[in-house]
Design an enzyme around this catalytic site. Structure first.
Site, short mmCIF file in Angstrom:
data_model
loop_
_atom_site.label_atom_id
_atom_site.label_comp_id
_atom_site.label_asym_id
_atom_site.label_seq_id
_atom_site.Cartn_x
_atom_site.Cartn_y
_atom_site.Cartn_z
N SER A 83 0.72 -1.09 0.05
CA SER A 83 -0.08 0.00 0.05
C SER A 83 0.78 1.20 -0.06
O SER A 83 0.32 2.17 -0.41
CB SER A 83 -0.96 -0.18 1.24
OG SER A 83 -1.89 -0.97 1.29
N GLY A 95 -2.77 3.55 -4.40
CA GLY A 95 -3.49 4.33 -5.48
C GLY A 95 -4.95 4.80 -5.19
O GLY A 95 -5.47 4.63 -4.13
N CYS A 142 -9.19 -2.05 3.37
CA CYS A 142 -8.56 -0.94 3.10
C CYS A 142 -8.70 -0.35 1.70
O CYS A 142 -10.04 -0.15 1.44
CB CYS A 142 -6.87 -1.39 3.22
SG CYS A 142 -6.01 0.43 3.37
N LEU A 143 -8.10 -0.69 0.61
CA LEU A 143 -8.32 -0.33 -0.60
C LEU A 143 -9.42 -1.20 -1.14
O LEU A 143 -10.60 -1.04 -1.86
CB LEU A 143 -7.32 -0.45 -1.76
CG LEU A 143 -7.59 -0.40 -3.29
CD1 LEU A 143 -8.00 1.15 -3.46
CD2 LEU A 143 -6.36 -0.65 -4.00
N ASN A 163 -3.24 2.39 7.24
CA ASN A 163 -2.33 3.00 6.26
C ASN A 163 -3.22 3.24 4.83
O ASN A 163 -3.46 2.54 4.18
CB ASN A 163 -1.39 2.00 5.94
CG ASN A 163 -0.48 2.30 4.47
OD1 ASN A 163 -0.57 3.60 4.29
ND2 ASN A 163 0.16 1.54 3.93
N GLY A 212 -4.69 6.86 2.40
CA GLY A 212 -4.54 8.28 2.34
C GLY A 212 -5.90 8.77 1.44
O GLY A 212 -6.14 9.85 1.02
N HIS A 250 -6.65 -2.03 8.91
CA HIS A 250 -5.87 -3.28 8.87
C HIS A 250 -6.03 -4.44 9.88
O HIS A 250 -5.22 -4.28 10.98
CB HIS A 250 -4.36 -3.07 8.61
CG HIS A 250 -4.25 -2.61 6.92
ND1 HIS A 250 -3.97 -3.50 6.11
CD2 HIS A 250 -3.98 -1.38 6.74
CE1 HIS A 250 -3.53 -2.92 5.13
NE2 HIS A 250 -3.73 -1.40 5.22
N GLU A 252 -5.38 -7.47 10.05
CA GLU A 252 -4.09 -8.37 10.21
C GLU A 252 -3.15 -7.68 11.13
O GLU A 252 -2.23 -8.49 11.44
CB GLU A 252 -3.84 -8.80 8.77
CG GLU A 252 -2.82 -7.90 8.09
CD GLU A 252 -3.54 -6.50 7.51
OE1 GLU A 252 -2.83 -5.60 7.17
OE2 GLU A 252 -4.74 -6.53 7.40
#
Length: 381
Positions: free
Chosen positions: A53, A233, A259-260, A301, A303, A345, A347
């Site tokens: 990431s 991204g 996340c993404l 993590n 953005g 996250h 994990e």
């Protein structure tokens, strides 16, 4: 013969708005560019460096000492360092851990990582916290500021970039026992190894698929559930992956996004994402589970985030978790389909173990659906 450079060699960090910081060489001599960001974690630097990431990002570490416990071949989250560069206060060439497989200096040289140390990281963090995310350049081979600014001006913004294809696996691979209780198809947008481990530990046989894999190809493997991974991204430009998720969600197979993966699920269900002024990166972010009423300390993590105003008018998704620092959306679940996701996250490598229950929730959901019973995501932490 391998060329070595002394840490006393000068280096410079130039930010997109012209701010300049002078320091010393850390890692390989060279030049690198990327979006600058900071992580507040006090440990786990090797797992952070190898997190896919972070692809395309220059990382500022807020902990003073980096490299003091060396590196270990078993403490990576991918097959290589993924950060574009490192900014730290103390780059410790010597380490004292018995379990280490080497020092960070040699590690960075082998991995071709350019960094800068002996800079005031507190000042840098405060500056980019106030000014917001921006691109930056580090160089220990070119110290002409005007030339560095010219090169930096050509670097594209993270907003609008699709980067998952740079880190997704080129071909499928499996983990766990083929005789395991559940089969999970994992769509790799930049997966961390510990996500796969957490599934395997809970009795799952996992096949990791490249991000461009079709739904038909994944379903041909007869999975009990889909995992949509983290990655780098802008989710807003990943239209093909959004279509893939829409097709997956249309079925009845459980889906878990991280996340993404969480952001792509949101986009697939009609929510928009946006670029944050400063993302969440660290291992101490407080999140409240709105289903159980409990709070968790989480590893994060990212953005980009999901627009809160869109959820209020969305008939398909509801919020399950919120960030206690800024109120941003940290979790979603589908009102009808067997789909849920979190922005952080679970994990947590590195990080606390508070959120591992989400993997148990996913396994429970797969078992419930397989048994043909009524689905409920109200699994307590």
């Amino acid at each position: 013969m391998k060329t070595t450079y002394k840490q006393s060699s000068p280096a410079v960090l130039v930010l997109q708005d012209g701010k300049v910081f002078h320091g010393k060489l850390a890692g390989k001599k060279g030049t690198t560019t990327g979006e600058i960001c900071f992580n507040t974690g006090m440990s786990g630097y090797q797992e952070i460096f190898t997190d896919p990431s972070y692809y395309g990002q220059i990382l500022v570490t807020t902990n003073v000492h980096i490299g003091n416990y060396g590196v270990n071949n078993n403490e990576t989250e991918s097959d290589s360092v993924k950060i574009a560069g490192l900014v730290c206060k103390k780059f410790n060439e010597f380490h004292s851990r018995e379990r280490s497989d080497g020092g960070i200096k040699e590690y960075f040289e082998t991995e071709n990582v350019v960094g800068i140390c002996e800079v005031d990281t507190r000042a840098i963090v405060r500056y980019i916290r106030d000014k917001g995310a921006m691109n930056a350049i580090i160089s220990s081979e070119e110290l002409d500021i005007d030339k560095l600014k010219a090169r930096l001006s050509l670097v594209p913004s993270m907003e609008g970039l699709e980067l998952s294809s740079k880190v997704s696996t080129p071909k499928p691979y499996t983990a766990g026992s083929p005789e395991a209780a559940f089969r999970v198809a994992l769509l790799d947008l930049g997966v961390k190894r510990n996500i796969v481990r957490c599934l395997v530990e809970r009795g799952c046989y996992v096949q990791v698929f490249p991000m461009k894999t079709t739904v038909a190809e994944m379903k041909a493997w007869n999975p009990d559930g889909f995992m949509i991974s983290n990655g780098p991204g802008d989710p807003g430009v990943m239209t093909n992956e959004v279509k893939t998720l829409q097709e997956i969600i249309a079925g009845d197979i459980p889906v878990f996004g991280i996340c993404l993966g969480h952001q792509i699920i949101a986009e697939a269900c009609g929510l928009r994402t946006y670029k944050m002024k400063n993302g969440h990166r660290g291992i101490n972010h407080p999140v409240k589970n709105l289903i159980t009423g409990k709070s968790e300390i989480t590893s994060q993590n990212h953005g980009f985030s999901v627009r809160g105003e869109d959820v209020k008018t969305n008939k398909d998704l509801e919020v399950t978790h919120i960030n206690l620092n800024d109120g941003t959306i940290e979790g979603l679940k589908h009102r009808v389909k067997n789909v849920f996701s979190v922005q952080y996250h679970p994990e947590s490598s590195p990080g606390p173990l508070d959120s591992r229950y989400l993997f148990d929730q996913f396994v429970t959901l797969m078992g419930t659906v397989r048994a043909g019973k009524t689905v409920s995501l109200k699994v307590k932490a």
